[in-house]
Write a protein that holds these residues in place. Sequence first.
Motif, short mmCIF file in Angstrom:
data_model
loop_
_atom_site.label_atom_id
_atom_site.label_comp_id
_atom_site.label_asym_id
_atom_site.label_seq_id
_atom_site.Cartn_x
_atom_site.Cartn_y
_atom_site.Cartn_z
N LEU A 140 45.54 59.79 26.62
CA LEU A 140 46.05 60.09 27.95
C LEU A 140 46.69 61.48 27.97
CD1 LEU A 140 45.88 56.92 27.69
CD2 LEU A 140 47.58 56.86 29.47
N PRO A 141 46.91 62.04 29.16
CA PRO A 141 47.51 63.38 29.25
C PRO A 141 48.87 63.49 28.56
CG PRO A 141 46.58 62.77 31.36
CD PRO A 141 46.50 61.56 30.48
N ASP A 142 49.62 62.38 28.50
CA ASP A 142 50.94 62.43 27.86
C ASP A 142 50.87 62.24 26.34
OD1 ASP A 142 50.50 59.72 27.51
OD2 ASP A 142 52.12 59.06 28.82
N GLY A 143 49.65 62.13 25.79
CA GLY A 143 49.48 62.02 24.35
C GLY A 143 49.36 60.60 23.83
N ARG A 144 49.63 59.59 24.67
CA ARG A 144 49.48 58.21 24.22
C ARG A 144 48.01 57.90 23.97
NH1 ARG A 144 51.13 54.46 28.38
NH2 ARG A 144 50.79 56.20 29.79
N ASP A 145 47.77 57.02 22.98
CA ASP A 145 46.41 56.61 22.62
C ASP A 145 46.23 55.11 22.83
OD1 ASP A 145 45.48 59.15 21.70
OD2 ASP A 145 46.60 58.85 19.85
N THR A 146 45.04 54.74 23.26
CA THR A 146 44.67 53.33 23.32
C THR A 146 43.29 53.18 22.68
OG1 THR A 146 43.58 53.49 25.47
CG2 THR A 146 45.94 52.97 25.48
N THR A 147 43.01 51.99 22.18
CA THR A 147 41.69 51.70 21.62
C THR A 147 41.29 50.30 22.05
OG1 THR A 147 42.06 53.08 19.67
CG2 THR A 147 40.35 51.42 19.48
N GLU A 148 40.04 50.16 22.45
CA GLU A 148 39.52 48.83 22.72
C GLU A 148 38.10 48.71 22.22
OE1 GLU A 148 38.59 47.55 26.97
OE2 GLU A 148 39.58 49.47 27.30
#
Length: 154
Positions: free
Chosen positions: A79-87
């Motif tokens: 995301l633009p704020d640097g957070r990461d997600t994985t699915e």
Amino acid sequence: MYRFSAAFLGAIFLTVSCTDSALLDQYLAIPGNAWDYHEKPEIVARITDTVQPYHIYLNFRHTPDYKYANVYVLLHQTLPDGRDTTERIELPLALSDGRWLGKGGGSVYTHQVLIKEGVRFPDTGTYVFTLEQHMRENPLREVTHVGMRIEPTE
């Protein structure tokens, strides 16, 4: 008179049918048609509207020699704020009788599978999507392209 009307209607049909409102529709080539675990194509999307809902599709192309009826993909999102997600996503590619679900024939089959419906992005900015093959076989042979499509809902 009839020829003019038919030609005019044909031109309108072509103009309307070629209009594509997708924010992004991208296919990235897989080198040597062998998708290695370390080959993680990145797709960048610039989101400017947090109110508009979007449909997100996973794009996948393979040859008729692809050995499986499905493919598992890890979709990493930054995301633009640097957070990461994985699915983990499973794409069905063939019916139980072996017929491919995708479009095409001959040398390449194309699949564009809806994976998220009516998504609203939480913030404006640059989103980076990384695609990673998650099958037991490495490299995953006979994969020619992977990608994504993001389109506004209507």
